[in-house]
Design an enzyme around this catalytic site. Sequence first.
Site, PDB file in Angstrom:
ATOM      1  NE  ARG A 184      -3.574  -2.561   0.145  1.00  0.00           N
ATOM      2  CZ  ARG A 184      -3.150  -3.714  -0.377  1.00  0.00           C
ATOM      3  NH1 ARG A 184      -2.010  -3.764  -1.038  1.00  0.00           N
ATOM      4  NH2 ARG A 184      -3.863  -4.805  -0.271  1.00  0.00           N
ATOM      5  CB  SER A 198      -9.229  -2.026   3.988  1.00  0.00           C
ATOM      6  OG  SER A 198      -9.764  -3.247   3.524  1.00  0.00           O
ATOM      7  CD  GLU A 213      -5.625   0.140   2.501  1.00  0.00           C
ATOM      8  OE1 GLU A 213      -6.091   0.016   1.356  1.00  0.00           O
ATOM      9  OE2 GLU A 213      -5.533  -0.802   3.299  1.00  0.00           O
TER      10      GLU A 213
END
Length: 340
Positions: free
Chosen positions: A166, A240, A336
């Site tokens: 990520r 998420s 995130e």
Amino acid sequence: MSILQPADLQAFTSFGVPAPVAGLARFASADELEALLHSPEARAFGRQLLLLGGGSNMLFTQPYHGLVLKNEITGMQLLHEDAEYVYLRAGAGENWHQLVQYCIRHGYGGIENLSLIPGCVGAAPIQNIGAYGVELKDVFHSLEAWHLFDGAMQTFTHNDCQFGYRESVFKQQYAGQFAILNVTLRLHKHPRLHTSYGAIGAELERMGVQQPGIAEVSQAVINIRRSKLPDPAVLGNAGSFFKNPVVSSQQLQPLLQQYPTMPHYPAGHGQAKLAAGWLIEQCGLKGYRLGQAGVHQQQALVLVNHGGATGADVYQLSQHVQHTVQQRFGIWLEREVNVF
């Protein structure tokens, strides 16, 4: 092309929280972006510029006093192909899931496991999006981006992007400096399916599929995601909210002794990836609410807006989750979602 001053991005972000900004402008080509950046109205904001795509990974906790640039560059083009691969260029403003479906219709393999991920194509390399054993970096070839302050076009190769979990160069040293214009993917003519991660195999079996292709894998992923993740149009969320934490083998062993059923996956270099959702659930936070902000009842990795929550409410909830998980497991969850 015009600049709307002031504006509210509540309808442009998937959390659906109030998001007042000083200015909002849209562009649908590199030429429009260049003209916009040279306009007196944009110059008045200096370096206070923020790119917006699908708004699916952003949480505004306070007013933003700069200019938001909404990327609406669309279009898909097959650049070239060889015996094994096709090279497909997509505008950064294209919807990601629609790109996945386009590839499936044309038999291009490689991103079927990334079905139903919200957002636009331009955000995919920034986040190095991933799901069910596949990441964007696995199919990425190159991208073109415009430097917001130098006024120059630049091509980034796979190595230039410095992909991580990520992560990419666009979240590190180049954060806030580039507007991604298009992304070129290298996709398989003879797809190599990834069905061993998560519940894909079980879902294919439930579907009665014995010899799956990319369309069946995509549908299995869609079924799984819809069963666990809320629709942002119904319940505001950004998918998420936290990254799955990566720990060393030294950290992992005592955790497994205390929690033998803890899910963990090899992450290379003597490390393991843990399931953030599992950690949150073990803390009894699944379904937990703090005002109108809450932890989703089906997937603890997702924070939601039950209606009327502010960005500050969601952020406060995320802090509570972080501190609770750290207190029990000694692990700090990284967000995130980008917070502004």
